[in-house]
Scaffold this active site. Structure first.
Site, PDB file in Angstrom:
ATOM      1  N   GLU A  40      12.879  22.100 -16.473  1.00 53.13           N
ATOM      2  CA  GLU A  40      13.975  21.934 -17.415  1.00 53.13           C
ATOM      3  C   GLU A  40      13.742  20.685 -18.273  1.00 53.13           C
ATOM      4  OE1 GLU A  40      18.703  22.034 -17.369  1.00 53.13           O
ATOM      5  OE2 GLU A  40      17.746  21.984 -15.401  1.00 53.13           O
ATOM      6  N   ASP A  76       5.327  17.625 -25.620  1.00 53.86           N
ATOM      7  CA  ASP A  76       6.567  18.255 -26.070  1.00 53.86           C
ATOM      8  C   ASP A  76       6.519  18.205 -27.579  1.00 53.86           C
ATOM      9  OD1 ASP A  76       9.037  19.565 -25.284  1.00 53.86           O
ATOM     10  OD2 ASP A  76       9.999  17.947 -26.393  1.00 53.86           O
ATOM     11  N   SER A  77       6.805  19.329 -28.198  1.00 55.43           N
ATOM     12  CA  SER A  77       6.582  19.400 -29.633  1.00 55.43           C
ATOM     13  C   SER A  77       7.672  20.223 -30.291  1.00 55.43           C
ATOM     14  CB  SER A  77       5.211  20.024 -29.899  1.00 55.43           C
ATOM     15  OG  SER A  77       5.085  21.232 -29.168  1.00 55.43           O
ATOM     16  N   HIS A 182      -0.091  18.122 -35.956  1.00 61.70           N
ATOM     17  CA  HIS A 182       0.602  17.155 -35.110  1.00 61.70           C
ATOM     18  C   HIS A 182      -0.069  17.057 -33.737  1.00 61.70           C
ATOM     19  CE1 HIS A 182       1.929  21.206 -34.531  1.00 61.70           C
ATOM     20  NE2 HIS A 182       2.807  20.929 -33.584  1.00 61.70           N
TER      21      HIS A 182
HETATM   22  P1  IMP Z   1       7.610  22.995 -26.126  1.00 64.94           P
HETATM   23  O1  IMP Z   1       6.819  21.804 -26.631  1.00 64.94           O
HETATM   24  O2  IMP Z   1       6.747  23.894 -25.288  1.00 64.94           O
HETATM   25  O3  IMP Z   1       8.885  22.604 -25.498  1.00 64.94           O
HETATM   26  O4  IMP Z   1       8.020  23.900 -27.337  1.00 64.94           O
HETATM   27  C1  IMP Z   1       7.716  23.592 -28.607  1.00 64.94           C
HETATM   28  C2  IMP Z   1       8.154  24.699 -29.553  1.00 64.94           C
HETATM   29  O5  IMP Z   1       8.038  24.165 -30.868  1.00 64.94           O
HETATM   30  C3  IMP Z   1       7.230  25.917 -29.510  1.00 64.94           C
HETATM   31  O6  IMP Z   1       7.708  26.921 -28.672  1.00 64.94           O
HETATM   32  C4  IMP Z   1       7.232  26.360 -30.963  1.00 64.94           C
HETATM   33  O7  IMP Z   1       8.351  27.142 -31.234  1.00 64.94           O
HETATM   34  C5  IMP Z   1       7.378  25.044 -31.714  1.00 64.94           C
HETATM   35  N1  IMP Z   1       6.039  24.493 -31.998  1.00 64.94           N
HETATM   36  C6  IMP Z   1       5.426  23.422 -31.418  1.00 64.94           C
HETATM   37  N2  IMP Z   1       4.193  23.242 -31.906  1.00 64.94           N
HETATM   38  C7  IMP Z   1       4.007  24.232 -32.784  1.00 64.94           C
HETATM   39  C8  IMP Z   1       2.894  24.601 -33.594  1.00 64.94           C
HETATM   40  O8  IMP Z   1       1.804  24.004 -33.585  1.00 64.94           O
HETATM   41  N3  IMP Z   1       3.093  25.672 -34.382  1.00 64.94           N
HETATM   42  C9  IMP Z   1       4.242  26.359 -34.431  1.00 64.94           C
HETATM   43  N4  IMP Z   1       5.291  26.092 -33.672  1.00 64.94           N
HETATM   44  C10 IMP Z   1       5.180  25.009 -32.856  1.00 64.94           C
END
Ligand code: IMP
Length: 204
Positions: A40, A76-77, A182
């Site tokens: 989470e 985390d992105s 990024h």
């Molecule tokens: P998490 O970092 O796994 O929590 O989720 C990051 C979310 O941000 C992803 O599921 C995508 O929806 C979006 N995201 C992060 N990086 C990218 C990328 O390089 N391209 C497109 N979407 C991104």
């Protein structure tokens, strides 16, 4: 340098592998350590969430491996849209029930909006079971399009035009994306931090 990749996302894993290869990083998939469910994300910033993930995966690795535990790298992105006050931001993965719906929601919220500026942000944390070794961030500035374009990549790639290009990340493909994204910017900093950590045994 053996490092555990703290992600179950196969697109992220591919980007991690390609970008960290020149740093002599051998990535061990999380699935090789054991079954670990997504944790989470309770943080209020990308950095906090990256730290939460990296530490949780490092503790999981410690319980599974007992000794010789490689450090864990986790990210985390997300997408920050200026006209939406930074949304979807840390909620990018949870903004709607599936990817198409997430893209549709952003485009619908941007109807009639002239200011299309946005950025992808990636925070990376490197952790040992005892704590955080390093934390880095990468960003890429760009604009939100008016309709999805292209089929490469994942997530919001089809609606993101990085500055300097007339094509979306999904049209540009992985080679160009990995040069400017990024995640690649953050990963290159992480590769340097890992080099220092493995050489000195200390946090950079
Ligand atoms: P998490 O970092 O796994 O929590 O989720 C990051 C979310 O941000 C992803 O599921 C995508 O929806 C979006 N995201 C992060 N990086 C990218 C990328 O390089 N391209 C497109 N979407 C991104």
């Amino acid at each position: 340098m053996r490092v555990i990749a703290g992600t179950n996302n196969k697109h992220k894993m591919e980007e991690f592998e390609k970008i960290l290869q020149p740093f002599n990083v051998e990535l061990i998939p999380l699935s090789e350590i054991g079954d670990f469910e997504d944790i989470e994300e309770t943080g209020k910033t990308f950095e906090e969430n990256a730290r939460i993930k990296a530490l949780a995966f490092a503790k999981f690795a410690a319980s599974a491996l007992k000794n010789g535990i490689p450090p864990v790298i986790a990210d985390d992105s997300g997408l920050e849209v200026d006209a939406l006050g930074g949304r979807p931001g840390i909620y990018s993965a949870r903004y709607a029930e599936n990817n198409d719906a997430r893209i549709r929601k952003v485009l619908q919220e941007m109807t009639g909006v002239n200011n299309r500026t946005a950025r992808f942000v990636c925070a990376i944390a490197i952790a040992a079971p005892s704590g955080i070794i390093a934390q880095v961030r990468g960003e890429v500035e760009g604009k939100i399009g008016f309709a999805p374009k292209g089929s490469a990549g994942f997530g919001y790639d089809p609606i993101f035009y990085p500055d300097g290009y007339d094509l979306t990340f999904a049209e540009l493909g992985s080679e160009i994306k990995n040069g400017i994204s990024h995640r690649s910017r953050a990963l290159r900093k992480a590769g340097e931090s890992l080099g220092i950590y493995f050489a000195t045994g200390k946090s950079p």
